[in-house]
Design a protein around this motif. Structure first.
Motif, PDB file in Angstrom:
ATOM      1  N   THR A 164       0.688  -1.158  -0.497  1.00 20.10           N
ATOM      2  CA  THR A 164       0.424   0.234   0.156  1.00 20.10           C
ATOM      3  C   THR A 164       1.510   1.126  -0.443  1.00 20.10           C
ATOM      4  O   THR A 164       1.740   1.173   0.655  1.00 20.10           O
ATOM      5  CB  THR A 164      -0.792  -0.185   0.853  1.00 20.10           C
ATOM      6  OG1 THR A 164      -1.672  -1.444   1.466  1.00 20.10           O
ATOM      7  CG2 THR A 164      -1.786   1.080   1.000  1.00 20.10           C
ATOM      8  N   THR A 165       0.722   2.083  -0.803  1.00 20.06           N
ATOM      9  CA  THR A 165       1.290   3.346  -0.887  1.00 20.06           C
ATOM     10  C   THR A 165       0.388   4.809  -0.955  1.00 20.06           C
ATOM     11  O   THR A 165       0.821   5.949  -0.263  1.00 20.06           O
ATOM     12  CB  THR A 165       1.460   4.104  -2.540  1.00 20.06           C
ATOM     13  OG1 THR A 165       0.430   4.060  -3.105  1.00 20.06           O
ATOM     14  CG2 THR A 165       2.856   2.650  -2.796  1.00 20.06           C
ATOM     15  N   ARG A 166      -1.204   4.099  -0.523  1.00 18.58           N
ATOM     16  CA  ARG A 166      -1.626   5.763   0.216  1.00 18.58           C
ATOM     17  C   ARG A 166      -1.373   5.933   1.475  1.00 18.58           C
ATOM     18  O   ARG A 166      -0.769   5.662   2.308  1.00 18.58           O
ATOM     19  CB  ARG A 166      -3.303   5.402   0.319  1.00 18.58           C
ATOM     20  CG  ARG A 166      -4.266   4.312  -0.687  1.00 18.58           C
ATOM     21  CD  ARG A 166      -5.039   4.353  -0.516  1.00 18.58           C
ATOM     22  NE  ARG A 166      -5.562   3.013  -1.754  1.00 18.58           N
ATOM     23  CZ  ARG A 166      -6.025   3.873  -2.640  1.00 18.58           C
ATOM     24  NH1 ARG A 166      -6.101   4.590  -2.560  1.00 18.58           N
ATOM     25  NH2 ARG A 166      -6.142   3.195  -3.694  1.00 18.58           N
ATOM     26  N   GLY A 167      -0.818   7.638   1.411  1.00 18.97           N
ATOM     27  CA  GLY A 167      -0.636   7.849   2.731  1.00 18.97           C
ATOM     28  C   GLY A 167       0.511   8.142   2.772  1.00 18.97           C
ATOM     29  O   GLY A 167       1.281   9.151   3.536  1.00 18.97           O
ATOM     30  N   ALA A 168       1.735   7.675   1.438  1.00 18.70           N
ATOM     31  CA  ALA A 168       2.993   8.653   1.630  1.00 18.70           C
ATOM     32  C   ALA A 168       3.464   9.700   1.923  1.00 18.70           C
ATOM     33  O   ALA A 168       2.626  10.173   1.318  1.00 18.70           O
ATOM     34  CB  ALA A 168       3.529   7.631   0.172  1.00 18.70           C
ATOM     35  N   THR A 169       4.268  10.005   2.907  1.00 18.92           N
ATOM     36  CA  THR A 169       4.406  11.570   2.814  1.00 18.92           C
ATOM     37  C   THR A 169       5.345  12.189   1.471  1.00 18.92           C
ATOM     38  O   THR A 169       5.097  13.148   1.150  1.00 18.92           O
ATOM     39  CB  THR A 169       5.108  11.922   3.726  1.00 18.92           C
ATOM     40  OG1 THR A 169       6.838  10.242   3.998  1.00 18.92           O
ATOM     41  CG2 THR A 169       4.804  11.253   5.141  1.00 18.92           C
ATOM     42  N   ARG A 170       6.543  11.020   0.484  1.00 20.54           N
ATOM     43  CA  ARG A 170       6.296  11.733  -0.514  1.00 20.54           C
ATOM     44  C   ARG A 170       6.177  12.257  -1.597  1.00 20.54           C
ATOM     45  O   ARG A 170       4.808  11.887  -1.901  1.00 20.54           O
ATOM     46  CB  ARG A 170       7.738  10.548  -0.703  1.00 20.54           C
ATOM     47  CG  ARG A 170       6.769   9.797  -2.000  1.00 20.54           C
ATOM     48  CD  ARG A 170       7.985   8.584  -2.087  1.00 20.54           C
ATOM     49  NE  ARG A 170       7.617   7.452  -2.568  1.00 20.54           N
ATOM     50  CZ  ARG A 170       8.486   6.502  -2.925  1.00 20.54           C
ATOM     51  NH1 ARG A 170       9.258   6.083  -3.130  1.00 20.54           N
ATOM     52  NH2 ARG A 170       7.624   5.243  -3.174  1.00 20.54           N
ATOM     53  N   PRO A 171       6.375  13.962  -2.068  1.00 23.39           N
ATOM     54  CA  PRO A 171       5.360  13.602  -3.020  1.00 23.39           C
ATOM     55  C   PRO A 171       4.656  12.610  -4.313  1.00 23.39           C
ATOM     56  O   PRO A 171       6.360  11.575  -4.689  1.00 23.39           O
ATOM     57  CB  PRO A 171       6.350  14.667  -4.301  1.00 23.39           C
ATOM     58  CG  PRO A 171       7.621  14.950  -3.136  1.00 23.39           C
ATOM     59  CD  PRO A 171       7.754  13.803  -2.023  1.00 23.39           C
ATOM     60  N   ALA A 172       3.599  12.847  -4.440  1.00 23.25           N
ATOM     61  CA  ALA A 172       2.948  11.978  -5.741  1.00 23.25           C
ATOM     62  C   ALA A 172       3.497  11.910  -6.812  1.00 23.25           C
ATOM     63  O   ALA A 172       3.857  13.098  -7.176  1.00 23.25           O
ATOM     64  CB  ALA A 172       1.242  11.761  -5.516  1.00 23.25           C
ATOM     65  N   PRO A 173       3.693  10.958  -7.975  1.00 25.35           N
ATOM     66  CA  PRO A 173       4.383  11.043  -8.737  1.00 25.35           C
ATOM     67  C   PRO A 173       3.977  11.491 -10.177  1.00 25.35           C
ATOM     68  O   PRO A 173       2.129  11.435  -9.684  1.00 25.35           O
ATOM     69  CB  PRO A 173       4.851   9.408  -9.397  1.00 25.35           C
ATOM     70  CG  PRO A 173       3.962   9.088  -8.797  1.00 25.35           C
ATOM     71  CD  PRO A 173       3.820   9.554  -7.596  1.00 25.35           C
ATOM     72  N   THR A 174       3.496  12.113 -11.286  1.00 17.73           N
ATOM     73  CA  THR A 174       2.585  11.717 -11.794  1.00 17.73           C
ATOM     74  C   THR A 174       2.424  11.069 -12.967  1.00 17.73           C
ATOM     75  O   THR A 174       3.846   9.869 -12.596  1.00 17.73           O
ATOM     76  CB  THR A 174       3.368  13.522 -12.922  1.00 17.73           C
ATOM     77  OG1 THR A 174       4.759  12.623 -13.676  1.00 17.73           O
ATOM     78  CG2 THR A 174       4.003  15.294 -12.479  1.00 17.73           C
ATOM     79  N   ARG A 234       1.720   2.714  -8.552  1.00 13.68           N
ATOM     80  CA  ARG A 234       2.606   4.026  -7.727  1.00 13.68           C
ATOM     81  C   ARG A 234       1.323   5.054  -8.021  1.00 13.68           C
ATOM     82  O   ARG A 234       1.177   6.067  -8.268  1.00 13.68           O
ATOM     83  CB  ARG A 234       3.421   3.901  -9.708  1.00 13.68           C
ATOM     84  CG  ARG A 234       4.189   2.547  -9.256  1.00 13.68           C
ATOM     85  CD  ARG A 234       4.822   2.978 -10.939  1.00 13.68           C
ATOM     86  NE  ARG A 234       5.873   1.625 -11.170  1.00 13.68           N
ATOM     87  CZ  ARG A 234       7.004   2.082 -10.054  1.00 13.68           C
ATOM     88  NH1 ARG A 234       7.366   2.628  -9.663  1.00 13.68           N
ATOM     89  NH2 ARG A 234       7.363   0.432 -10.406  1.00 13.68           N
ATOM     90  N   LEU A 235      -0.112   4.587  -8.609  1.00 13.94           N
ATOM     91  CA  LEU A 235      -0.912   6.271  -8.848  1.00 13.94           C
ATOM     92  C   LEU A 235      -2.470   5.362  -7.939  1.00 13.94           C
ATOM     93  O   LEU A 235      -2.846   5.475  -7.986  1.00 13.94           O
ATOM     94  CB  LEU A 235      -1.375   6.154  -9.943  1.00 13.94           C
ATOM     95  CG  LEU A 235       0.134   7.048 -11.111  1.00 13.94           C
ATOM     96  CD1 LEU A 235      -0.426   6.885 -12.745  1.00 13.94           C
ATOM     97  CD2 LEU A 235       0.260   8.022 -10.084  1.00 13.94           C
ATOM     98  N   PRO A 236      -2.445   5.467  -6.450  1.00 14.92           N
ATOM     99  CA  PRO A 236      -3.094   4.620  -5.766  1.00 14.92           C
ATOM    100  C   PRO A 236      -4.345   5.736  -5.543  1.00 14.92           C
ATOM    101  O   PRO A 236      -4.970   5.553  -6.147  1.00 14.92           O
ATOM    102  CB  PRO A 236      -2.712   4.776  -4.368  1.00 14.92           C
ATOM    103  CG  PRO A 236      -1.634   5.418  -4.234  1.00 14.92           C
ATOM    104  CD  PRO A 236      -1.056   5.201  -6.044  1.00 14.92           C
ATOM    105  N   ASP A 237      -3.891   7.018  -6.149  1.00 18.88           N
ATOM    106  CA  ASP A 237      -5.036   8.095  -5.452  1.00 18.88           C
ATOM    107  C   ASP A 237      -5.252   9.063  -6.944  1.00 18.88           C
ATOM    108  O   ASP A 237      -5.835  10.658  -7.275  1.00 18.88           O
ATOM    109  CB  ASP A 237      -4.431   9.076  -5.044  1.00 18.88           C
ATOM    110  CG  ASP A 237      -4.461   8.331  -3.157  1.00 18.88           C
ATOM    111  OD1 ASP A 237      -5.151   7.325  -3.324  1.00 18.88           O
ATOM    112  OD2 ASP A 237      -3.582   8.901  -2.225  1.00 18.88           O
ATOM    113  N   ARG A 238      -4.914   8.613  -8.564  1.00 10.75           N
ATOM    114  CA  ARG A 238      -5.087   9.228  -9.469  1.00 10.75           C
ATOM    115  C   ARG A 238      -5.585   8.014 -10.764  1.00 10.75           C
ATOM    116  O   ARG A 238      -4.318   7.394 -10.885  1.00 10.75           O
ATOM    117  CB  ARG A 238      -3.285   9.492  -9.717  1.00 10.75           C
ATOM    118  CG  ARG A 238      -3.546  10.886 -10.946  1.00 10.75           C
ATOM    119  CD  ARG A 238      -3.937  12.103 -11.100  1.00 10.75           C
ATOM    120  NE  ARG A 238      -4.215  12.475 -12.222  1.00 10.75           N
ATOM    121  CZ  ARG A 238      -3.519  13.421 -12.633  1.00 10.75           C
ATOM    122  NH1 ARG A 238      -1.928  13.333 -12.481  1.00 10.75           N
ATOM    123  NH2 ARG A 238      -3.361  14.285 -13.339  1.00 10.75           N
TER     124      ARG A 238
END
Length: 291
Positions: A164-174, A234-238
């Protein structure tokens, strides 16, 4: 497995040979060493079940380690091209089969396994067992589930595949950078050979070109499932959709990827996450298109 894991636990389970966290343990953390060891035992049973269907399924020597500590020693096996290819196929297949079970699509899961067992009887190259398993899962998703259900399974498989990558603090990738990383991973696994990503005019769309794709077909369809699973991870919210697949010369394909705004009530569920019909099917029969 979910009953044992804890999002911020201090322990992880990895393969002692490669230092990687194999499916279904990728990204999982545990509050105690005992819970991690129980999860490792369950994962061993899972991998043993896979090997009943595919004798080439990778064997993992699972160990528990401090999640914040240094990685376990790596071996020369990590540089083995065949190992990376087989491991990638099995990791995606395992994540998809596990996702089908978790999301309740048991009929599709059973149908995929039946398809695989039928194909396995005629497979001659041992390296094709893992590809046949992946193709079987893709095919049953394609013919048995609609776009909304396909997205549900792909989302679940993406979390299982890479944690799970949700909630990661690093900037989300494009979307563009995530697509490049996804294709780089497939390239590293020898699932394709060479790629390029270009942004389309107008924004929110990208075209990926790649060659020697392992799941390429002459049926007028491009199976996109392994690309989707890694990209969605890599894009869990996009949300993204695959909207066009075009066969090119020299065993190459061009795939169009678009960002989807689900806040728009008129937006359709992301499509193409399992397969796409070729935009120029006749091209597949030309002499310079070779599989």
């Amino acid at each position: 497995m979910s009953g044992l894991s804890a999002p911020t636990g201090p322990y992880a389970v990895v393969c002692a040979r490669t230092a990687r966290e194999p499916v279904p343990l990728a990204g999982e953390r545990f509050d105690s060493r005992e819970d991690a060891e129980r999860a490792a035992d369950m994962a061993d049973e899972y991998h043993s079940a896979l090997r009943r269907y595919d004798p080439e399924a990778p064997r993992h020597h699972l160990i528990v380690r401090d999640a914040a500590g240094p990685p376990a020693p790596r071996s020369n096996a990590d540089s083995d091209v065949r190992l990376r290819y087989v491991a990638f196929c099995h990791d995606v297949s395992g994540a998809v089969f596990e996702a089908l079970s978790e999301t309740g699509f048991r009929a599709a899961e059973s149908a995929a396994m039946e398809t695989y067992l039928t194909l396995a009887e005629v497979v001659e190259d041992r390296d094709d067992f893992c590809l046949a398993m992946l193709w079987s899962a893709m095919n049953e998703l394609d013919i048995g589930l609609d776009a909304a259900d396909q997205r549900t399974v792909v989302d679940a498989a993406a979390e299982l595949f890479g944690g799970t990558t949700r909630g990661a603090t690093r900037p989300a990738p494009t979307v563009g950078s995530a697509l490049e990383r996804t294709l780089a991973r497939l390239d590293e696994a020898s699932f394709l050979d060479g790629y390029d990503v270009a942004a389309c005019a107008g924004g929110d769309a990208w075209e990926a070109t790649f060659a020697d794709y392992a799941l390429a077909e002459r049926t007028g369809r491009l199976p996109t499932l392994p690309i989707a699973v890694d990209l969605v991870r890599r894009l869990p919210d996009r949300p993204v959709a695959f909207t066009e697949a075009t066969p090119l010369a020299d065993r190459r394909w061009r795939l169009r990827v678009e960002a989807v705004d689900l806040s728009d009530s008129n937006a359709d569920d992301p499509a193409g996450l399992v397969s796409l019909d070729a935009a120029d099917e006749g091209r597949l029969n030309e002499t310079d298109y070779r599989l």
